[in-house]
Design an enzyme around this catalytic site. Structure first.
Site, PDB file in Angstrom:
ATOM      1  N   GLU A   1      18.890  18.891  -4.690  1.00  0.00           N
ATOM      2  CA  GLU A   1      19.645  18.031  -5.618  1.00  0.00           C
ATOM      3  C   GLU A   1      19.214  18.334  -7.044  1.00  0.00           C
ATOM      4  OE1 GLU A   1      18.347  13.967  -4.969  1.00  0.00           O
ATOM      5  OE2 GLU A   1      16.393  14.389  -5.889  1.00  0.00           O
TER       6      GLU A   1
ATOM      7  N   HIS B   1      -2.900  15.201  -5.558  1.00  0.00           N
ATOM      8  CA  HIS B   1      -2.966  13.774  -5.195  1.00  0.00           C
ATOM      9  C   HIS B   1      -3.893  13.530  -4.023  1.00  0.00           C
ATOM     10  CE1 HIS B   1       1.285  13.585  -7.131  1.00  0.00           C
ATOM     11  NE2 HIS B   1       0.319  13.534  -8.029  1.00  0.00           N
TER      12      HIS B   1
ATOM     13  N   ASP C   1      -0.343  16.051   2.892  1.00  0.00           N
ATOM     14  CA  ASP C   1      -0.266  16.257   4.350  1.00  0.00           C
ATOM     15  C   ASP C   1      -1.104  17.436   4.860  1.00  0.00           C
ATOM     16  OD1 ASP C   1       3.154  17.377   3.770  1.00  0.00           O
ATOM     17  OD2 ASP C   1       1.304  18.567   3.706  1.00  0.00           O
TER      18      ASP C   1
HETATM   19  C1  BV8 Z   1      -1.854   8.486 -13.694  1.00  0.00           C
HETATM   20  C2  BV8 Z   1      -0.534  10.107  -3.154  1.00  0.00           C
HETATM   21  C3  BV8 Z   1      -2.898   7.433 -15.463  1.00  0.00           C
HETATM   22  C4  BV8 Z   1      -0.454   8.906  -2.332  1.00  0.00           C
HETATM   23  C5  BV8 Z   1       1.064   9.950  -5.008  1.00  0.00           C
HETATM   24  C6  BV8 Z   1       4.684   2.887 -15.241  1.00  0.00           C
HETATM   25  C7  BV8 Z   1       3.903   2.019 -14.505  1.00  0.00           C
HETATM   26  C8  BV8 Z   1       2.799   2.461 -13.766  1.00  0.00           C
HETATM   27  C9  BV8 Z   1       2.446   3.822 -13.777  1.00  0.00           C
HETATM   28  C10 BV8 Z   1       3.244   4.680 -14.526  1.00  0.00           C
HETATM   29  C11 BV8 Z   1       4.339   4.238 -15.236  1.00  0.00           C
HETATM   30  N1  BV8 Z   1       4.897   5.301 -15.854  1.00  0.00           N
HETATM   31  C12 BV8 Z   1       4.199   6.407 -15.540  1.00  0.00           C
HETATM   32  C13 BV8 Z   1       3.177   6.046 -14.748  1.00  0.00           C
HETATM   33  C14 BV8 Z   1       2.169   6.934 -14.224  1.00  0.00           C
HETATM   34  C15 BV8 Z   1       2.461   7.186 -12.739  1.00  0.00           C
HETATM   35  C16 BV8 Z   1       3.866   7.710 -12.562  1.00  0.00           C
HETATM   36  O1  BV8 Z   1       4.137   8.856 -12.876  1.00  0.00           O
HETATM   37  N2  BV8 Z   1       4.768   6.840 -12.065  1.00  0.00           N
HETATM   38  C17 BV8 Z   1       6.152   7.277 -11.906  1.00  0.00           C
HETATM   39  C18 BV8 Z   1       6.670   6.826 -10.533  1.00  0.00           C
HETATM   40  C19 BV8 Z   1       6.958   6.676 -13.051  1.00  0.00           C
HETATM   41  N3  BV8 Z   1       1.512   8.190 -12.359  1.00  0.00           N
HETATM   42  C20 BV8 Z   1       0.311   7.821 -11.921  1.00  0.00           C
HETATM   43  O2  BV8 Z   1      -0.024   6.649 -11.766  1.00  0.00           O
HETATM   44  C21 BV8 Z   1      -0.684   8.939 -11.693  1.00  0.00           C
HETATM   45  N4  BV8 Z   1      -1.879   8.608 -12.379  1.00  0.00           N
HETATM   46  O3  BV8 Z   1      -0.916   8.735 -14.393  1.00  0.00           O
HETATM   47  O4  BV8 Z   1      -3.015   8.022 -14.176  1.00  0.00           O
HETATM   48  C22 BV8 Z   1      -4.252   7.162 -15.862  1.00  0.00           C
HETATM   49  C23 BV8 Z   1      -4.808   7.958 -16.845  1.00  0.00           C
HETATM   50  C24 BV8 Z   1      -6.075   7.696 -17.231  1.00  0.00           C
HETATM   51  C25 BV8 Z   1      -6.800   6.649 -16.636  1.00  0.00           C
HETATM   52  C26 BV8 Z   1      -6.216   5.857 -15.634  1.00  0.00           C
HETATM   53  C27 BV8 Z   1      -4.936   6.120 -15.233  1.00  0.00           C
HETATM   54  C28 BV8 Z   1      -0.994   9.085 -10.221  1.00  0.00           C
HETATM   55  C29 BV8 Z   1       0.228   9.591  -9.498  1.00  0.00           C
HETATM   56  C30 BV8 Z   1      -0.148   9.933  -8.057  1.00  0.00           C
HETATM   57  C31 BV8 Z   1       0.453   8.904  -7.144  1.00  0.00           C
HETATM   58  N5  BV8 Z   1       0.193   9.312  -5.752  1.00  0.00           N
HETATM   59  N6  BV8 Z   1       0.790  10.312  -3.756  1.00  0.00           N
HETATM   60  C32 BV8 Z   1       0.285   9.179  -1.058  1.00  0.00           C
HETATM   61  O5  BV8 Z   1       0.931  10.248  -0.889  1.00  0.00           O
HETATM   62  O6  BV8 Z   1       0.210   8.298  -0.187  1.00  0.00           O
HETATM   63  S1  BV8 Z   1       2.538  10.396  -5.686  1.00  0.00           S
HETATM   64  C33 BV8 Z   1       3.737  10.578  -4.486  1.00  0.00           C
HETATM   65  O7  BV8 Z   1       4.909  10.992  -5.208  1.00  0.00           O
HETATM   66  C34 BV8 Z   1       3.491  11.693  -3.476  1.00  0.00           C
HETATM   67  O8  BV8 Z   1       2.298  12.412  -3.672  1.00  0.00           O
HETATM   68  C35 BV8 Z   1       4.634  12.648  -3.759  1.00  0.00           C
HETATM   69  O9  BV8 Z   1       4.293  13.925  -3.480  1.00  0.00           O
HETATM   70  C36 BV8 Z   1       4.807  12.393  -5.199  1.00  0.00           C
HETATM   71  C37 BV8 Z   1       5.989  12.943  -5.885  1.00  0.00           C
HETATM   72  O10 BV8 Z   1       7.082  12.736  -5.064  1.00  0.00           O
HETATM   73  P1  BV8 Z   1       7.817  14.078  -4.581  1.00  0.00           P
HETATM   74  O11 BV8 Z   1       6.796  14.972  -3.959  1.00  0.00           O
HETATM   75  O12 BV8 Z   1       8.600  14.622  -5.701  1.00  0.00           O
HETATM   76  O13 BV8 Z   1       8.715  13.535  -3.425  1.00  0.00           O
HETATM   77  P2  BV8 Z   1      10.076  12.734  -3.603  1.00  0.00           P
HETATM   78  O14 BV8 Z   1      10.340  12.060  -2.302  1.00  0.00           O
HETATM   79  O15 BV8 Z   1      10.034  11.932  -4.864  1.00  0.00           O
HETATM   80  O16 BV8 Z   1      11.160  13.875  -3.848  1.00  0.00           O
HETATM   81  C38 BV8 Z   1      11.412  14.835  -2.829  1.00  0.00           C
HETATM   82  C39 BV8 Z   1      12.247  15.912  -3.492  1.00  0.00           C
HETATM   83  O17 BV8 Z   1      12.468  16.942  -2.544  1.00  0.00           O
HETATM   84  C40 BV8 Z   1      13.622  15.428  -3.934  1.00  0.00           C
HETATM   85  O18 BV8 Z   1      13.927  15.974  -5.199  1.00  0.00           O
HETATM   86  C41 BV8 Z   1      14.566  16.004  -2.869  1.00  0.00           C
HETATM   87  O19 BV8 Z   1      15.825  16.348  -3.408  1.00  0.00           O
HETATM   88  C42 BV8 Z   1      13.838  17.263  -2.493  1.00  0.00           C
HETATM   89  N7  BV8 Z   1      14.095  17.729  -1.132  1.00  0.00           N
HETATM   90  C43 BV8 Z   1      14.256  16.986  -0.010  1.00  0.00           C
HETATM   91  N8  BV8 Z   1      14.400  17.818   1.068  1.00  0.00           N
HETATM   92  C44 BV8 Z   1      14.307  19.089   0.588  1.00  0.00           C
HETATM   93  C45 BV8 Z   1      14.110  19.042  -0.801  1.00  0.00           C
HETATM   94  N9  BV8 Z   1      13.980  20.139  -1.563  1.00  0.00           N
HETATM   95  C46 BV8 Z   1      14.036  21.334  -0.925  1.00  0.00           C
HETATM   96  N10 BV8 Z   1      14.208  21.458   0.402  1.00  0.00           N
HETATM   97  C47 BV8 Z   1      14.358  20.370   1.188  1.00  0.00           C
HETATM   98  N11 BV8 Z   1      14.532  20.506   2.515  1.00  0.00           N
END
Ligand code: BV8
Ligand code: ZN
Length: 237
Positions: free
Chosen positions: A213, A118, A103
């Site tokens: 959390e 990212h 953002d």
């Molecule tokens: C890669 C950009 C490999 C886009 C994002 C199985 C199948 C397929 C893929 C995979 C798999 N297993 C693993 C993978 C790899 C995959 C992955 O990790 N998947 C996960 C879901 C299992 N990763 C990838 O694909 C990455 N690439 O590994 O490449 C590779 C290697 C070599 C060659 C080729 C390939 C790429 C990952 C990047 C994806 N893009 N975003 C967009 O934004 O539109 S990720 C997306 O999730 C966002 O960027 C976000 O930032 C990110 C993480 O989420 P969080 O930021 O943690 O946000 P979330 O909502 O989850 O959580 C919020 C937290 O805040 C919570 O804990 C909540 O409690 C807390 N909270 C809420 N309010 C508050 C608070 N805390 C404090 N104060 C508050 N007020």
């Protein structure tokens, strides 16, 4: 449960402070998180839209989602959590901010040394000629096209796409060199960002998680401060 005071002291004495942030840091600005209840848009969930396959299949739908997010983010401002991180950077001997957020709110708040793991929602890249540009403009017709006629894509890293090599180098280098690392507002499920806390701890850092959390970081972090980023971070100054 560590106290704010003990964490504040460890930060003050840190030779190198690293902060890793996720969507939770922007939540109090009004930006929906990725996985929270507000992570839905028109019944699609974010993780299914943030993929090359979704873009291939329906570039217009994916662009409507990004245009909607851009419009929303354009109307919000950094919150006290972002501003506290700017102050931490000013006070630290050595500082790195690694964010998963696209953002741009950290830079808008004044953070200098920011690694956007990212990418950025304000960047676009041409799928034909590869030219990348930054713009905050409101797009005309969607999906937007490059001057060369090629289809533009958001300048972000989608699931299944590898991260920029030097971004990875900077992020892991910072984590390995950290004496204190704050992991703030991330569900710590997305790799490779989710490994940075363990990398820092294995290299000897004192790792503190700040979240509302419990997350998989619970067994990894040395300390956990439960609370909102916009309240806990300013209390650490
Ligand atoms: C890669 C950009 C490999 C886009 C994002 C199985 C199948 C397929 C893929 C995979 C798999 N297993 C693993 C993978 C790899 C995959 C992955 O990790 N998947 C996960 C879901 C299992 N990763 C990838 O694909 C990455 N690439 O590994 O490449 C590779 C290697 C070599 C060659 C080729 C390939 C790429 C990952 C990047 C994806 N893009 N975003 C967009 O934004 O539109 S990720 C997306 O999730 C966002 O960027 C976000 O930032 C990110 C993480 O989420 P969080 O930021 O943690 O946000 P979330 O909502 O989850 O959580 C919020 C937290 O805040 C919570 O804990 C909540 O409690 C807390 N909270 C809420 N309010 C508050 C608070 N805390 C404090 N104060 C508050 N007020
Ligand atoms: Zn082009």
């Amino acid at each position: 449960m560590a106290t704010i005071d003990s964490v504040r002291e460890s930060i003050a004495g840190a030779d190198s402070l690293v902060v890793l942030t996720g969507a939770g840091v922007s939540a109090e600005s009004g930006v929906p998180t990725f996985r929270g209840t507000d992570g839905l848009w028109r019944k699609h969930n974010a993780t299914e839209l943030a993929t090359p396959e979704a873009f291939e299949k329906d570039p217009l739908l994916v662009w409507e989602w990004y245009a909607w997010r851009r419009d929303l983010i354009r109307g919000v401002s950094p919150n006290p959590g972002h501003h506290a991180i700017v102050e931490l950077e000013k006070r630290a001997k050595e500082f790195s901010l690694i964010t998963q957020n696209v953002d741009g709110l950290h830079s808008m708040a004044g953070s200098i040394n920011v690694v956007e793991m990212h990418g950025s929602i304000w960047k676009v890249r041409c799928t034909a000629c590869g030219v990348e540009s930054v713009d905050r403009e409101v797009f005309g017709e969607l999906p937007p096209r490059c001057a060369c006629g090629g289809l533009l894509r958001p300048g972000v890293v989608w699931f299944g796409e590898s991260l920029d090599a030097d971004v990875i180098g900077k992020a892991f280098g910072a984590a390995k060199g950290a004496s204190v690392m704050l992991v703030v507002g991330t569900s710590s499920v997305v790799q490779p960002a989710a490994s940075l806390g363990a990398v820092a701890r294995d290299a000897g850092a004192y790792v503190v998680e700040i979240n509302i959390e419990e997350t998989p970081m619970h067994g990894v972090a040395d300390a956990h401060l439960t609370g909102r980023a916009g309240e806990v971070l300013p209390a650490l100054l």
